[in-house]
Scaffold this active site. Structure first.
Site, PDB file in Angstrom:
ATOM      1  N   LYS A  58       0.831  -1.200   0.000  1.00 57.50           N
ATOM      2  CA  LYS A  58       0.000   0.000   0.000  1.00 57.50           C
ATOM      3  C   LYS A  58       0.871   1.257   0.000  1.00 57.50           C
ATOM      4  O   LYS A  58       0.636   2.195  -0.770  1.00 57.50           O
ATOM      5  CB  LYS A  58      -0.901  -0.020   1.243  1.00 57.50           C
ATOM      6  CG  LYS A  58      -1.977   1.038   1.205  1.00 57.50           C
ATOM      7  CD  LYS A  58      -2.912   0.901   2.397  1.00 57.50           C
ATOM      8  CE  LYS A  58      -3.717  -0.377   2.320  1.00 57.50           C
ATOM      9  NZ  LYS A  58      -4.625  -0.586   3.426  1.00 57.50           N
ATOM     10  N   ARG A  96      -3.376   2.885   8.497  1.00 55.17           N
ATOM     11  CA  ARG A  96      -3.682   1.584   7.876  1.00 55.17           C
ATOM     12  C   ARG A  96      -2.440   0.719   7.807  1.00 55.17           C
ATOM     13  O   ARG A  96      -1.340   1.219   7.575  1.00 55.17           O
ATOM     14  CB  ARG A  96      -4.150   1.772   6.427  1.00 55.17           C
ATOM     15  CG  ARG A  96      -5.434   2.507   6.251  1.00 55.17           C
ATOM     16  CD  ARG A  96      -5.527   2.939   4.804  1.00 55.17           C
ATOM     17  NE  ARG A  96      -6.510   3.983   4.633  1.00 55.17           N
ATOM     18  CZ  ARG A  96      -7.646   3.837   3.976  1.00 55.17           C
ATOM     19  NH1 ARG A  96      -7.955   2.702   3.426  1.00 55.17           N
ATOM     20  NH2 ARG A  96      -8.473   4.840   3.859  1.00 55.17           N
ATOM     21  N   GLY A  99      -8.049  -8.094   5.481  1.00 58.37           N
ATOM     22  CA  GLY A  99      -8.667  -8.398   6.767  1.00 58.37           C
ATOM     23  C   GLY A  99      -7.699  -8.576   7.908  1.00 58.37           C
ATOM     24  O   GLY A  99      -8.087  -8.958   9.001  1.00 58.37           O
ATOM     25  N   MET A 137      -5.862  -6.220   9.473  1.00 60.48           N
ATOM     26  CA  MET A 137      -6.168  -5.212  10.471  1.00 60.48           C
ATOM     27  C   MET A 137      -7.116  -4.192   9.883  1.00 60.48           C
ATOM     28  O   MET A 137      -6.978  -3.820   8.738  1.00 60.48           O
ATOM     29  CB  MET A 137      -4.913  -4.510  10.921  1.00 60.48           C
ATOM     30  CG  MET A 137      -5.144  -3.773  12.225  1.00 60.48           C
ATOM     31  SD  MET A 137      -3.964  -2.483  12.537  1.00 60.48           S
ATOM     32  CE  MET A 137      -4.759  -1.121  11.741  1.00 60.48           C
ATOM     33  N   ARG A 192      -3.905  -1.011  -6.095  1.00 60.40           N
ATOM     34  CA  ARG A 192      -3.095  -2.241  -6.022  1.00 60.40           C
ATOM     35  C   ARG A 192      -3.559  -3.183  -7.120  1.00 60.40           C
ATOM     36  O   ARG A 192      -4.667  -3.014  -7.658  1.00 60.40           O
ATOM     37  CB  ARG A 192      -3.241  -2.920  -4.666  1.00 60.40           C
ATOM     38  CG  ARG A 192      -4.656  -3.341  -4.375  1.00 60.40           C
ATOM     39  CD  ARG A 192      -4.758  -4.048  -3.045  1.00 60.40           C
ATOM     40  NE  ARG A 192      -6.149  -4.270  -2.710  1.00 60.40           N
ATOM     41  CZ  ARG A 192      -6.601  -4.469  -1.489  1.00 60.40           C
ATOM     42  NH1 ARG A 192      -5.783  -4.455  -0.475  1.00 60.40           N
ATOM     43  NH2 ARG A 192      -7.867  -4.688  -1.272  1.00 60.40           N
ATOM     44  N   HIS A 195      -3.598 -41.158   4.154  1.00 61.35           N
ATOM     45  CA  HIS A 195      -4.350 -41.890   3.137  1.00 61.35           C
ATOM     46  C   HIS A 195      -5.491 -41.036   2.591  1.00 61.35           C
ATOM     47  O   HIS A 195      -5.665 -40.869   1.382  1.00 61.35           O
ATOM     48  CB  HIS A 195      -4.899 -43.190   3.742  1.00 61.35           C
ATOM     49  CG  HIS A 195      -5.716 -43.986   2.771  1.00 61.35           C
ATOM     50  ND1 HIS A 195      -7.086 -43.864   2.694  1.00 61.35           N
ATOM     51  CD2 HIS A 195      -5.351 -44.871   1.820  1.00 61.35           C
ATOM     52  CE1 HIS A 195      -7.533 -44.660   1.741  1.00 61.35           C
ATOM     53  NE2 HIS A 195      -6.498 -45.287   1.194  1.00 61.35           N
ATOM     54  N   ARG A 214       0.472 -46.533  -7.690  1.00 67.22           N
ATOM     55  CA  ARG A 214       0.594 -47.255  -6.417  1.00 67.22           C
ATOM     56  C   ARG A 214      -0.209 -48.549  -6.555  1.00 67.22           C
ATOM     57  O   ARG A 214      -1.432 -48.534  -6.452  1.00 67.22           O
ATOM     58  CB  ARG A 214       0.019 -46.425  -5.276  1.00 67.22           C
ATOM     59  CG  ARG A 214       0.845 -45.207  -4.878  1.00 67.22           C
ATOM     60  CD  ARG A 214       0.130 -44.471  -3.749  1.00 67.22           C
ATOM     61  NE  ARG A 214       0.949 -43.501  -3.079  1.00 67.22           N
ATOM     62  CZ  ARG A 214       0.879 -42.172  -3.297  1.00 67.22           C
ATOM     63  NH1 ARG A 214       0.046 -41.686  -4.186  1.00 67.22           N
ATOM     64  NH2 ARG A 214       1.649 -41.353  -2.606  1.00 67.22           N
ATOM     65  N   ARG A 227       4.867 -48.767  -9.431  1.00 64.35           N
ATOM     66  CA  ARG A 227       5.571 -48.988  -8.168  1.00 64.35           C
ATOM     67  C   ARG A 227       5.063 -50.283  -7.529  1.00 64.35           C
ATOM     68  O   ARG A 227       3.853 -50.480  -7.390  1.00 64.35           O
ATOM     69  CB  ARG A 227       5.297 -47.798  -7.239  1.00 64.35           C
ATOM     70  CG  ARG A 227       6.282 -47.673  -6.105  1.00 64.35           C
ATOM     71  CD  ARG A 227       5.809 -48.039  -4.728  1.00 64.35           C
ATOM     72  NE  ARG A 227       4.493 -47.721  -4.309  1.00 64.35           N
ATOM     73  CZ  ARG A 227       4.179 -46.698  -3.507  1.00 64.35           C
ATOM     74  NH1 ARG A 227       5.094 -45.848  -3.111  1.00 64.35           N
ATOM     75  NH2 ARG A 227       2.941 -46.541  -3.095  1.00 64.35           N
ATOM     76  N   SER A 268      12.962 -41.905  -8.426  1.00 64.71           N
ATOM     77  CA  SER A 268      11.810 -41.047  -8.206  1.00 64.71           C
ATOM     78  C   SER A 268      11.815 -40.714  -6.718  1.00 64.71           C
ATOM     79  O   SER A 268      11.834 -41.616  -5.872  1.00 64.71           O
ATOM     80  CB  SER A 268      10.526 -41.772  -8.598  1.00 64.71           C
ATOM     81  OG  SER A 268       9.434 -40.923  -8.370  1.00 64.71           O
ATOM     82  N   ASN A 320       7.310 -37.938   0.467  1.00 62.14           N
ATOM     83  CA  ASN A 320       6.450 -38.133   1.643  1.00 62.14           C
ATOM     84  C   ASN A 320       7.222 -38.903   2.704  1.00 62.14           C
ATOM     85  O   ASN A 320       7.361 -38.470   3.843  1.00 62.14           O
ATOM     86  CB  ASN A 320       5.183 -38.926   1.276  1.00 62.14           C
ATOM     87  CG  ASN A 320       4.370 -38.251   0.199  1.00 62.14           C
ATOM     88  OD1 ASN A 320       4.428 -37.043   0.062  1.00 62.14           O
ATOM     89  ND2 ASN A 320       3.638 -39.042  -0.571  1.00 62.14           N
ATOM     90  N   CYS A 370       7.717 -37.979  -6.874  1.00 59.86           N
ATOM     91  CA  CYS A 370       6.323 -38.415  -6.875  1.00 59.86           C
ATOM     92  C   CYS A 370       5.670 -38.265  -5.514  1.00 59.86           C
ATOM     93  O   CYS A 370       4.530 -38.666  -5.319  1.00 59.86           O
ATOM     94  CB  CYS A 370       6.197 -39.846  -7.380  1.00 59.86           C
ATOM     95  SG  CYS A 370       7.050 -41.024  -6.336  1.00 59.86           S
ATOM     96  N   TYR A 407      11.181 -34.562 -14.298  1.00 59.15           N
ATOM     97  CA  TYR A 407       9.723 -34.409 -14.225  1.00 59.15           C
ATOM     98  C   TYR A 407       9.252 -34.351 -12.777  1.00 59.15           C
ATOM     99  O   TYR A 407       9.970 -34.754 -11.860  1.00 59.15           O
ATOM    100  CB  TYR A 407       9.019 -35.559 -14.965  1.00 59.15           C
ATOM    101  CG  TYR A 407       9.165 -36.904 -14.297  1.00 59.15           C
ATOM    102  CD1 TYR A 407       8.276 -37.306 -13.306  1.00 59.15           C
ATOM    103  CD2 TYR A 407      10.198 -37.779 -14.649  1.00 59.15           C
ATOM    104  CE1 TYR A 407       8.415 -38.533 -12.681  1.00 59.15           C
ATOM    105  CE2 TYR A 407      10.343 -39.001 -14.037  1.00 59.15           C
ATOM    106  CZ  TYR A 407       9.449 -39.378 -13.051  1.00 59.15           C
ATOM    107  OH  TYR A 407       9.592 -40.583 -12.419  1.00 59.15           O
TER     108      TYR A 407
HETATM  109  C1  PEP Z   1       6.427 -41.073  -1.005  1.00 61.55           C
HETATM  110  O1  PEP Z   1       6.787 -41.656   0.000  1.00 61.55           O
HETATM  111  O2  PEP Z   1       6.698 -39.883  -1.233  1.00 61.55           O
HETATM  112  C2  PEP Z   1       5.599 -41.766  -2.002  1.00 61.55           C
HETATM  113  C3  PEP Z   1       5.265 -41.167  -3.127  1.00 61.55           C
HETATM  114  O3  PEP Z   1       5.126 -42.997  -1.679  1.00 61.55           O
HETATM  115  P1  PEP Z   1       3.878 -43.254  -0.707  1.00 61.55           P
HETATM  116  O4  PEP Z   1       3.222 -41.923  -0.452  1.00 61.55           O
HETATM  117  O5  PEP Z   1       3.010 -44.199  -1.405  1.00 61.55           O
HETATM  118  O6  PEP Z   1       4.559 -43.813   0.505  1.00 61.55           O
HETATM  119 MG    MG Z   2       6.656 -43.812   0.081  1.00 65.72          MG
END
Ligand code: PEP
Ligand code: MG
Length: 878
Positions: A23, A93, A102, A104, A340, A458, A564, A620, A768, A772, A835, A855
């Site tokens: 601002k 402001r 929102g 302040m 803005r 999951h 999977r 996989r 890959s 996670n 992945c 990728y």
């Molecule tokens: C991961 O672990 O990142 C993965 C893609 O496998 P999953 O989530 O099936 O364990």
């Molecule tokens: Mg995994």
């Protein structure tokens, strides 16, 4: 020289957003452009950071600079703060680097006290002016008390209502000057009762308190949540803008309004906005009076309108983007209070970007940079009707696990979800957590709500794959699934009650909010075409059935990065064969059960290769611990034991023997194939036979299946499983007489695998990154349970983001980068992808581009997001 913390608007420009906030920088830019802006000053974001570093106090030097710049502002405007004869009044402001709506509220009319009010009235004999002064004064007390002193707005409204009742009037407008003066007195008395001291009369004290309140607001819970959702770092701080007041509520030659240079809902090129005659800014927002459309101003005040249109065009041309402007008219003179880049819907964002390219205003690259990748979500998922949503209040919230909006009736089991959906009911499946067993119910549901589970749980992963709205990990829910009700926010929700979920924000509503279907506009294809032409990263999808595959291909997926296979074992009779395999007493029995699974798996792969039409697929091998496939409750055990032809006791023993304290670090991934190589044999057979069959029917596809071994931590382990794959595959290929190439690679999802990537690359043709598990194991945080304590980490600012949603570039990212370098050193043409769920997160996609992956792979509905993020990364790195 002392460090500079305060800037006159005339000292800054539009490029100084980091220091002056959005601002402040734009006000400075408008001054530079010679537009009519009441000239004030900005206290910088650095002053905010200092405020926190100094233990929430404003340092002497900053205080002195505020006073110095106040004096300069008095001089520029020819008015003096606190001078009854000629008072300067200001608005205060907040203004962070990125706009945070929102965060302040604004404080208007600051500088008023009894003497100033009396002085103003003495200088103007018009009786209407007295009313105006006391109206402004009471508004100031209200806003200051609310924003600075945290006194509830509601109490002030009640005091107004009491007075209106006494005076027997309906509208505020009917209150006289004397009534307004009375309100001032009552407000001050209320303030004194609540705060134990007088309302601050000294304008300088008012100003300092207001500046502090803005700084404090940077750390309020609302701001913290907004920042986390929008990835705005806490360290940025906010600036404070102090601007001389101009009065839209002075008389009927005055007014105030908000306008956009293009329609923020549709993107249509036309001035869009509204204004109110004889009003102050908050009247427009509060909705007590109905504003007029901006076009009406052409009739009310033609000259002002013409000037405004000219300024609006100038600003859009200057910023080369759609502008959102606030203005005030005082005695027929126009003042600009803000401009803005306007917030807009996803459809408007695309239309504006495409139109502006066609108008020659911006380049295709600039257009690509304009659209927030995450925003594309709104084009792909149903959304709430915005009016209905505005009228609803959430009863609780959880993690925004899968975007979109859903409304339906509560059910507690997957079976009920399926049954009710078959009868034509829209349902929301509410579960403690979901398991693969729930898959059909999840598919039948409009939305999924879970009490436990993080962003890679999951429920989150599967819902995202399906494009179904999901809010996960709402720990405030108390479940009584057996009695078919839950409680949340003090209310009880029974089976059949309507609730609504917003998977984009995580909000939960205890009522039905209508939704509107997603629509992909004509601009989408053209815009995405520009993005595709520039990106280097390929975008694949995580999918494990032909339907999701086809959906992803429609969204532009260039293959499957993660299939999977375990998700294929739950439907219909398959789970029975799977259970037979698990309870098998010896290899012969296990092989017999696997032989039952083979045709299912092979036909799934065949259908998916067909849906992919020659695009690559990474399959996989079986990954989860086997206990996930077995029943846990006694009655289910008895029933299934009978089906499997074993005793309940035998099955129970098996279930117990498979119990693990840490299943995520247990007998799963490649460890299953090490124990039972025949599983890998069956899966290899299914993949190779499917590829042979589809290649035979469509030689032009030239499929090269990619077989991926999960959870590797050691070269010998990979070699062991790979040998099984190669032996099986080569025999099948030889027997077929066809020439089929295939690849064997691995996931890098255990830190040890990342450390030994050069070793592992000797046997792996591709990596890959399973980020996670890699995040889980690098942090030592369970991906399913971390939600329970992450909130405390956000509150204490230890974390600003969920590492399972946004890749932790400094820790986990280093492992990924290192594995890329080591992998490439050992095998220069190694194929590299990601992945984990991060593959669809824009900032993580940008990181993947930077470290040179080939990728990213993400759930189907995130494919367009990843395409755009990849294009933005490529353009930014030019
Ligand atoms: C991961 O672990 O990142 C993965 C893609 O496998 P999953 O989530 O099936 O364990
Ligand atoms: Mg995994």
């Amino acid at each position: 020289m002392a460090h500079k913390y305060v800037y006159l608007f005339s000292e800054g420009d539009g490029s100084m957003k980091e220091l002056l906030g959005g601002k402040g920088a734009n006000l400075a830019e408008m001054v530079r452009l010679g537009l009519p802006v009441p000239q004030g000053f900005t206290v910088s974001t650095e002053a905010c950071t200092r405020y926190y570093d100094d233990g929430k106090v404003i340092g002497e030097d900053i205080h002195a600079q505020i006073e110095e710049y106040l004096a300069k502002t008095e001089e520029i405007n020819g008015k003096t703060f606190g001078d009854p004869a000629n008072p300067l009044l200001v608005s205060v402001r907040s203004g962070a680097r990125a706009s945070m709506p929102g965060m302040m509220d604004t404080i208007l009319n600051l500088g008023l006290n009894d003497d100033v009010a009396a002085g103003m009235i003495a200088g103007n004999p018009d009786p209407a002016f007295e009313r105006f002064v006391y109206d402004s004064y009471r508004r100031f007390i209200q806003m200051f008390s609310d924003v600075v002193m945290e006194l509830s707005k509601k109490r002030f409204e009640e005091i107004i209502d009491e007075l209106k009742e006494q005076k027997q009037v309906k509208d505020d407008i009917e209150l006289t000057a004397a009534d307004m003066k009375e309100l001032v007195a009552r407000f001050k008395a209320f303030y004194k009762r609540e705060k134990g001291g007088d309302f601050p009369a000294d304008p300088k004290e008012q100003l300092l308190e207001a500046v502090k309140a803005v700084f404090r607001s940077w750390d309020n819970p609302r701001a913290n949540v907004y920042r986390r959702m929008n990835e705005i770092p806490y360290s940025w701080g906010t600036a404070v803008n102090v601007q001389p007041m101009v009065y839209g509520n002075l008389n009927n030659d005055s007014g105030t309004g908000v306008a956009f240079t293009r329609d923020p809902a549709t993107g249509e090129k036309a001035l869009f906005g509204e204004y109110l005659i004889n009003a102050q800014g908050e009247d427009v927002v509060a909705g007590v009076r109905t504003p007029s459309e901006i076009a009406q101003l052409a009739q009310d005040m033609p000259e002002v309108y013409a000037q405004f249109v000219e300024i609006a065009n100038k600003l859009e041309q200057h910023y080369k983007d759609m502008q959102d402007m606030e203005f005030t008219i005082e005695n027929k003179k126009l003042y600009m209070l803000q401009t803005r880049n306007g917030k807009r819907t996803a459809a408007a964002a695309l239309r504006i970007a495409v139109d502006q390219v066609d108008e020659g205003m911006i380049t295709e690259e600039q257009a690509i940079a304009r659209v927030e990748p995450q925003q594309l979500d709104a084009l792909l998922h149903p959304q709430f009707d915005s009016k209905a949503l505005a009228a609803a209040a959430p009863i609780g919230s959880g993690l925004a696990a899968s975007p979109g909006a859903a409304c339906g009736r509560v059910v507690f089991t997957a079976a009920d979800a399926k049954e009710w959906a078959l009868k034509g009911e829209k349902v929301i499946l509410v579960r403690l957590e979901t398991s693969p067993d729930d898959i059909e119910g999840m598919e039948a549901a409009e939305g999924i709500l879970t009490v436990r589970g993080g962003m890679t749980s999951h429920a989150a992963v599967v819902a995202r794959g399906m494009g179904t709205c999901c809010v996960s990990g709402c720990g405030d829910i108390v479940m009584h699934a057996a009695e078919k009700y839950f409680t949340l926010g003090g209310n009880k929700y029974n089976e059949g009650d309507y609730i609504s979920l917003n998977g984009t924000t995580g909000n939960i509503y205890g009522e039905a909010i209508p939704t509107v279907e997603a629509t992909i506009s004509g601009d989408f294809e053209r815009f995405m075409g520009w993005a595709d032409a520039r990106r280097v990263l390929k975008v694949r999808t995580n999918a494990d059935n032909p339907r999701d595959t086809a959906q992803a291909v429609k969204f532009g997926a260039e293959g499957i990065g993660l299939c999977r296979t375990e998700h294929m074992f739950f439907e219909g009779d398959r789970i029975k064969s799977m259970r037979k395999m698990i309870v098998a007493k010896d290899e012969t029995a296990r092989r017999a059960a696997l032989a039952e699974l083979l045709p299912y798996q092979q036909s799934d792969f065949t259908a998916m290769f067909e849906a992919l039409e020659g695009r690559p697929m990474t399959v996989r091998f079986l990954d989860p611990p086997l206990h996930e496939f077995l029943p846990q409750k006694d009655d289910e055990i008895a029933e299934i034991a009978a089906e499997l032809g074993v005793t309940a006791e035998e099955l129970k023993n098996k279930v117990e023997s498979l119990h693990e304290f840490n299943p995520m670090m247990g007998h799963r991934g490649c460890r299953l194939a090490v124990s039972y190589p025949e599983i890998a044999e069956m899966q290899t057979t299914a993949v190779i036979n499917a590829a042979l069959a589809v290649n035979a029917a469509h030689p032009e596809y030239n499929i090269v299946p990619e077989i991926m071994i999960p959870l590797i931590c050691e070269l010998k382990e990979l070699k062991f499983v790979k040998d099984v794959v190669v032996k099986t595959a080569d025999a099948l290929i030889a027997a077929s007489g066809a020439d089929l190439k295939y690849m064997v690679g691995t996931m890098i999802e255990i830190p040890r695998a990342a450390l030994l990537a050069d070793e592992i690359a000797k046997e792996a043709e591709f990596f890959s990154f399973g980020t996670n598990d890699l995040t889980q194991m690098t942090f030592g945080f369970s991906r399913d349970d971390a939600g329970a304590f992450l909130d405390a980490y956000y509150d204490t600012k230890i974390f600003e983001n969920d590492p399972f949603a946004r890749l932790d570039q400094s820790g986990v990212g280093q492992l990924v980068k290192m594995a890329v370098e080591r992998g490439k050193a050992a095998r220069p043409n190694i194929k590299l992808g990601i992945c984990g769920e991060h593959g669809g997160d824009p900032s993580s996609v940008k990181f993947c581009h930077a470290i040179g992956l080939n990728y990213v792979s993400c759930s189907p509905f995130r494919v367009p997001i990843a395409r755009l993020a990849a294009a933005q990364a490529a353009i930014a790195s030019l």
